[in-house]
Scaffold this motif. Sequence first.
Motif, PDB file in Angstrom:
ATOM      1  N   UNK A  36       0.808  -1.224   0.000  1.00  0.00           N
ATOM      2  CA  UNK A  36       0.000   0.000   0.000  1.00  0.00           C
ATOM      3  C   UNK A  36       0.842   1.276   0.000  1.00  0.00           C
ATOM      4  N   UNK A  37       2.162   1.148  -0.049  1.00  0.00           N
ATOM      5  CA  UNK A  37       2.995   2.342  -0.202  1.00  0.00           C
ATOM      6  C   UNK A  37       2.630   2.988  -1.545  1.00  0.00           C
ATOM      7  N   UNK A  38       2.502   4.307  -1.554  1.00  0.00           N
ATOM      8  CA  UNK A  38       2.133   4.957  -2.821  1.00  0.00           C
ATOM      9  C   UNK A  38       3.338   5.033  -3.745  1.00  0.00           C
ATOM     10  N   UNK A  39       3.077   5.143  -5.026  1.00  0.00           N
ATOM     11  CA  UNK A  39       4.162   5.266  -6.008  1.00  0.00           C
ATOM     12  C   UNK A  39       5.016   6.487  -5.700  1.00  0.00           C
ATOM     13  N   UNK A  40       4.372   7.619  -5.351  1.00  0.00           N
ATOM     14  CA  UNK A  40       5.131   8.835  -5.046  1.00  0.00           C
ATOM     15  C   UNK A  40       5.900   8.675  -3.733  1.00  0.00           C
ATOM     16  N   UNK A  41       5.250   8.078  -2.751  1.00  0.00           N
ATOM     17  CA  UNK A  41       5.898   7.887  -1.452  1.00  0.00           C
ATOM     18  C   UNK A  41       7.177   7.079  -1.572  1.00  0.00           C
ATOM     19  N   UNK A  42       7.154   6.067  -2.431  1.00  0.00           N
ATOM     20  CA  UNK A  42       8.343   5.238  -2.618  1.00  0.00           C
ATOM     21  C   UNK A  42       9.408   5.996  -3.412  1.00  0.00           C
ATOM     22  N   UNK A  43       9.003   6.640  -4.492  1.00  0.00           N
ATOM     23  CA  UNK A  43       9.977   7.326  -5.354  1.00  0.00           C
ATOM     24  C   UNK A  43      10.688   8.455  -4.608  1.00  0.00           C
ATOM     25  N   UNK A  44       9.984   9.099  -3.681  1.00  0.00           N
ATOM     26  CA  UNK A  44      10.565  10.235  -2.971  1.00  0.00           C
ATOM     27  C   UNK A  44      11.172   9.848  -1.618  1.00  0.00           C
ATOM     28  N   UNK A  45      11.171   8.558  -1.297  1.00  0.00           N
ATOM     29  CA  UNK A  45      11.852   8.113  -0.081  1.00  0.00           C
ATOM     30  C   UNK A  45      13.369   8.190  -0.351  1.00  0.00           C
ATOM     31  N   UNK A  46      14.037   9.077   0.358  1.00  0.00           N
ATOM     32  CA  UNK A  46      15.429   9.395   0.026  1.00  0.00           C
ATOM     33  C   UNK A  46      16.327   8.160   0.075  1.00  0.00           C
ATOM     34  N   UNK A  47      16.203   7.372   1.131  1.00  0.00           N
ATOM     35  CA  UNK A  47      17.060   6.185   1.252  1.00  0.00           C
ATOM     36  C   UNK A  47      16.787   5.191   0.127  1.00  0.00           C
ATOM     37  N   UNK A  48      15.498   5.032  -0.186  1.00  0.00           N
ATOM     38  CA  UNK A  48      15.153   4.085  -1.235  1.00  0.00           C
ATOM     39  C   UNK A  48      15.697   4.546  -2.586  1.00  0.00           C
ATOM     40  N   UNK A  49      15.473   5.829  -2.887  1.00  0.00           N
ATOM     41  CA  UNK A  49      15.887   6.342  -4.203  1.00  0.00           C
ATOM     42  C   UNK A  49      17.405   6.281  -4.368  1.00  0.00           C
ATOM     43  N   UNK A  50      18.115   6.429  -3.279  1.00  0.00           N
ATOM     44  CA  UNK A  50      19.577   6.368  -3.334  1.00  0.00           C
ATOM     45  C   UNK A  50      20.049   4.926  -3.598  1.00  0.00           C
ATOM     46  N   UNK A  51      19.379   3.980  -2.967  1.00  0.00           N
ATOM     47  CA  UNK A  51      19.796   2.582  -3.093  1.00  0.00           C
ATOM     48  C   UNK A  51      19.322   1.958  -4.411  1.00  0.00           C
ATOM     49  N   UNK A  52      18.160   2.406  -4.886  1.00  0.00           N
ATOM     50  CA  UNK A  52      17.567   1.795  -6.089  1.00  0.00           C
ATOM     51  C   UNK A  52      17.129   2.903  -7.051  1.00  0.00           C
TER      52      UNK A  52
END
Lengths: 165, 351
Positions: B72-88
């Motif tokens: 249920x994480x939103x597409x925007x919430x995931x894309x703008x998660x700094x740690x996530x975007x840095x790793x992937x």
Amino acid sequence: MTHSISLTVNGTKREIELNDPRVTLLDLLRERLDLTGTKKGCDRGQCGACTILVDGKRINSCLALAISHDGAEVVTIEGIARGDQLHPVQAAFIPHDGFQCGFCTPGQIMSTIGLLCEGQAGDDPERIREGMSGNLCRCGAYAGIVDAVLEAQANQTDSKQRRSA
Amino acid sequence: MKPFDYVKPATLADAVAAAAQPGAAYLAAGTNLIDLMKGGVSRPDRLVDVTHLPGLDRIEHLPDGGVRIGALVSNAGLAHDTDFAKAYPAVAEALLSGASAQLRNAATVGGNLLQRTRCAYFYDTASRCNKRAAGSGCDAREGENRLHAVLGWSEQCIATHPSDFCVPLVALDAVVEIEGRNGRRELPLEELHRLPGETPERETVLEPGDLITAVRLPAAARDFAAHARYLKVRERTSYAFAVVSAAAALQIENGKIKDARVALGGIAAKPWRSRVAEQVLKGATPDAQNFREAAQAALAVAKPSGDNAFKIELARRVIVRALTLATAGTPARISALPGSPFAANSGALHA
């Protein structure tokens, strides 16, 4: 079977009885709550005329079932001015001719407010264009809209600096 | 829209039981499903609303270095998660190249995986479509089909899977966690979607009641972070589905490619991992000739399904461009128009 939901709409708590789960937030606002500022354009999530803020985030209200948003906080175009004082984003659209016929304008303005809250575009016109690409304007007022967003962004940055000074 | 019963289960087990009934469908944000229901393309008898189920809206960084993304994480919430975007970074770039900001704010991770094709004949209930009505025929086959599949299609269906997100995910060995009638299980994302064959109406391997609860990326996927891109060619620079897209991820050591990942979007009924292209690249020098060879390998079995032969050469060029961009290095910030070949700083000249 009726379903009861509770929504906070433009700061006012509303208890709503839904006699049909098919009602979208868009139709609820327009047909039940008489908030017709939010426009029904395509009704299929393609044009952005129905953009509202739900829990602070801009979404297409035509694709959101009201019943699934029990407890949500909704802000529409009717809820952003303070009396006769326009919201800064509304005010910015006027000097830049950010509209012609005006049909897409409530969606454009709510989308701009969402964009500024997201803080991803800054003062980069290309990022603004991408961030506003979910809002179509068939009059083609895009150049004025981008200028209006840029001014609203600059005003927001100024007022933040004034507050922190 | 056809009337339906609405249920909002409080637990995963109740959701699975409710959705296992014939005619039931899960509802998350509804950005695709409600549209399909308005058009009479999907006609569920019952919607099982999972948006309030607890624990599915988190991005968890796992002790082994991987990440679990709640469905249920939103597409925007995931894309703008700094740690996530840095790793992937290629995954974030793909997410931001999809849909509009409004849709990305609402649409969920699980829903993105299960979104339906945008084939116009699937959407038009007056047309024949084996996916929508099994056995009715395929009007796309002899219709407007320049955007249809060039890999993995069958005479029964030439539709493509529209997701951007799935393309880098499948390249990076994403795993899908599923809750079903027999408990929890997981499978590689690569095995989730089915090619059409004789049964295009069966788009995934999911069984009635199955609910995607999370997507996991392994720790090893982080090793590509320095050289990972998603490139999307579309008919306008924003807010359009891919004509062809590619995810390219490399590990480069001492001037050689230590490991490579390549996947294509917009060209098949599933996100298309190209292991043959990866084999060409492993151990090779990251240069134009090897990229072209990898692209040739990736499209070796492609064939037009209609007026779309151009997509085969386009896909080769998109792979070469994506690999060129990946070699140049992941930018500190995703470009203004994510995944756009028109971005000023894309690092590659136009052909």
